[in-house]
Design an enzyme around this catalytic site. Structure first.
Site, short mmCIF file in Angstrom:
data_model
loop_
_atom_site.label_atom_id
_atom_site.label_comp_id
_atom_site.label_asym_id
_atom_site.label_seq_id
_atom_site.Cartn_x
_atom_site.Cartn_y
_atom_site.Cartn_z
CG ASP A 98 -2.24 0.47 1.09
OD1 ASP A 98 -2.40 1.53 0.48
OD2 ASP A 98 -3.18 -0.19 1.58
CG ASP A 199 -4.74 5.63 1.35
OD1 ASP A 199 -5.63 4.81 1.56
OD2 ASP A 199 -4.61 6.70 2.00
CD GLU A 249 -9.20 4.36 -0.82
OE1 GLU A 249 -10.07 4.00 -0.03
OE2 GLU A 249 -8.22 5.03 -0.46
CG HIS A 323 -8.84 -1.44 5.15
ND1 HIS A 323 -8.71 -1.47 3.78
CD2 HIS A 323 -8.43 -0.21 5.54
CE1 HIS A 323 -8.23 -0.31 3.36
NE2 HIS A 323 -8.05 0.47 4.41
CG ASP A 324 -11.34 1.89 4.54
OD1 ASP A 324 -10.77 1.86 5.65
OD2 ASP A 324 -10.79 2.29 3.49
C1 GLC Z 1 -8.15 5.18 2.63
C2 GLC Z 1 -7.90 3.96 3.48
C3 GLC Z 1 -8.45 4.23 4.85
C4 GLC Z 1 -7.72 5.41 5.44
C5 GLC Z 1 -7.80 6.62 4.50
C6 GLC Z 1 -6.82 7.67 4.88
O1 GLC Z 1 -9.51 5.43 2.45
O2 GLC Z 1 -8.45 2.83 2.88
O3 GLC Z 1 -8.34 3.11 5.69
O4 GLC Z 1 -8.27 5.76 6.66
O5 GLC Z 1 -7.50 6.27 3.17
O6 GLC Z 1 -5.50 7.26 4.60
#
Ligand code: GLC
Length: 545
Positions: A98, A199, A249, A323-324
């Protein structure tokens, strides 16, 4: 069978903190992943994506990085990571790490120096602005609640933080920031990574710093220079590495931008996650609300992206869980009885895995792990959930309603330890787990799943095999069917002479077969033993014509 074509591969996401603990400190570690590689090989996945394991104060569980070049000692050492790469490669499994470069932890050396004075060499690595009188520079809100600006006493200026106060946004307009980031990415490529997950990568280019009618998203989402920055990153780092896997993402993005992010000739990224299909249980766009999910909207969004991305020549990542997100079997399936959990868990897997794009499986999804149903706030650990709880309470929402909302929506639902077996703490740790487990681990666990040929695990295993075997699952054109049907999710995949039809009953009721759909053919997968001419509760079938 491992595949060499990244488009035909399936990715398994690991949240290391909750995967497998070998030290007894209650948190998972890299050696714990190594220990389970044979299990993952049995499942058949091609890549593992590990959420961040770099040095971090862990306010946001590793998404707040304080040193990009070091491994967090809670997870192990660089030697452990090297061994993980070697052991995974020996089994034909590749590793994606990541990369969190929209922001760093405020404990990162760059930020420590940046905050010291306006003359610091690193001042311009972050986004510092004067307040508007005694107000923050703009009215933007953090995605974790509160103002997106944090006043810093040393200079009296504010820094931007779209997430937690300890996650300061980097200033990508600064050439040295980009160069330092690219150097870091190249370091991990040389280390042996096979791919990266980036991310919130569509937030790196901030536009104007003006007041917003909303929370500020329109100024920094898919911002003015984002494509230029990603192209530059591609050219400066992984771009020419054959078969290197990248997924971005994308927060609150658009289809048009996602085509641009992933069209090969633009040289940005391979694939993208978007989240629109996971907002169908938000009331008027508000996550922290109680709202049954809208099935027709779910189909509409998934199909719009399926057809649109393909027409535009881009590439999707497809997923229900990460994980979110809450656990999908509790969210779009049914965990109220054991039979419904298993049926709906398999149905959701079949419905998703025949779609176009790279499928992602989140740890525990393959055994149908459920939400946690925590009944008090002190069992929650996630910074976003704790902030949301305070905000809900401030807005006058009762404690019991706030707890109900959290138990449906909290990210902690995905973050409890993987349930390996029926022993204490589900075999995750010999110590005290950092977060509680679901009460159901004695019957929902990997050991049980492996022992039962009819478990959800074997549905996932079969779907991965099918993706490796059938080109139509990867390359076939997607044709939505029965778009207005209130219970059935159906589509075709077509590639030359090959045709696959997938029909999934998202309801717990028996559903008549629609007259215009013919499912005669070779059954590729069916979560019931047979098909009676009607769809049983949560039945899903894929046939090849
Ligand atoms: C992304 C991650 C999340 C994190 C956020 C800030 O959305 O998946 O878990 O809190 O970025 O880095």
């Amino acid at each position: 069978m491992a595949v060499s074509d990244w488009k035909k591969s399936v990715v398994y996401q690991i949240y290391p903190k909750s995967f497998n603990d070998t030290t007894g400190n209650g948190q998972g570690d890299i050696n714990g992943i190594i220990e389970k590689l044979d299990y993952l090989k049995t499942l058949g996945v091609d890549y593992l994506w590990l959420t961040p394991v770099y040095r971090s104060p862990m306010n946001d569980n590793g998404y707040d990085i304080s040193d990009y070049y070091e491994i967090n000692p809670d997870f192990g050492t660089k030697e452990d990571f090297k061994r993980l790469l070697d052991e995974a490669h020996a089994r034909g499994i590749k590793i994606m790490s990541d990369i969190v470069i929209n922001h760093t932890s405020t404990e990162h050396q760059w930020f420590i120096e940046s905050r010291q004075s306006t003359d610091s060499k690193y001042r311009d690595y972050y986004i510092w602005k004067d307040g508007d009188g005694d107000q923050p520079p703009t009215n933007w809100e953090s995605k974790f609640g509160g103002s997106a600006w944090q006043k810093d006493e040393i200079t009296g200026q504010y820094y931007l933080r779209l997430f937690d106060v300890t996650q300061a946004d980097l200033n990508w307009e600064n050439d040295s920031v980009r160069q330092d980031i690219f150097d870091m990415i190249n370091y991990w490529i040389d280390f042996g990574m096979d791919g990266f997950r980036f991310d919130v990568i569509n937030l790196i280019s901030k536009g104007d710093y003006k007041n917003s009618d909303d929370i500020g998203k329109e100024f920094y989402t898919d911002g003015p220079r984002v494509h230029e920055f990603l192209h530059e990153m591609n050219r400066s780092t992984f771009g020419d590495k054959e078969g290197f896997m990248t997924v971005g993402e994308m927060s609150s993005t658009t289809l048009e931008h996602c085509i641009k992010y992933t069209k090969p000739e633009r040289q940005e990224l391979n694939s993208v996650f978007n989240f629109h299909h996971l907002k169908v249980d938000y009331k008027d766009g508000e996550k922290w609300s109680e709202q049954p999910y809208d099935f027709l909207e779910l189909k509409k969004i998934l199909f719009r992206w399926q057809v649109g991305i393909e027409a535009g020549g881009g590439w999707n990542a497809i997923f229900w869980c990460n994980h979110d997100q809450p656990r999908v079997v509790s969210r779009f399936g049914d965990d109220t009885t054991e039979e419904a959990r298993v049926r709906s868990g398999k149905m959701l897997a079949i419905a998703l895995h025949f779609l176009q794009g790279t499928p992602y499986i989140y740890q525990g999804e393959e055994i149908g792990m459920t939400n946690l149903y925590f009944n008090s706030i002190d069992r929650y650990r996630d910074v976003e959930s704790l902030n949301a709880y305070s905000i809900m309470k401030e807005r006058g929402i009762s404690d019991s309603q706030a707890i109900r909302i959290l138990s449906d929506k909290s990210r902690d639902n995905a973050r409890s330890p993987v349930q390996w077996d029926g022993s204490a703490h589900a075999g995750f740790t010999t110590g005290t787990p950092w977060i509680d487990l679901a009460d159901n681990y004695q019957h929902i666990n990997v050991e049980q799943a492996l022992a039962d040929k009819h478990s959800i695990f074997y549905t996932y295993q079969r779907l991965i095999e099918l993706r490796h075997e059938l080109d139509v699952m990867t390359y076939g054109k997607v044709v939505p069917l029965l778009e207005e049907h209130p219970q059935l999710f159906a589509y075709e995949r077509q590639l030359d002479e090959e045709l696959v039809i997938v029909i999934a009953n998202f309801s717990g009721q028996m559903v008549e077969a629609p007259a215009d759909v013919n499912i005669d053919g070779e059954v590729l997968i069916n979560n019931y033993d047979s098909y009676s001419g009607k769809f049983e509760p949560y039945q899903a079938i894929a046939v090849k014509k």
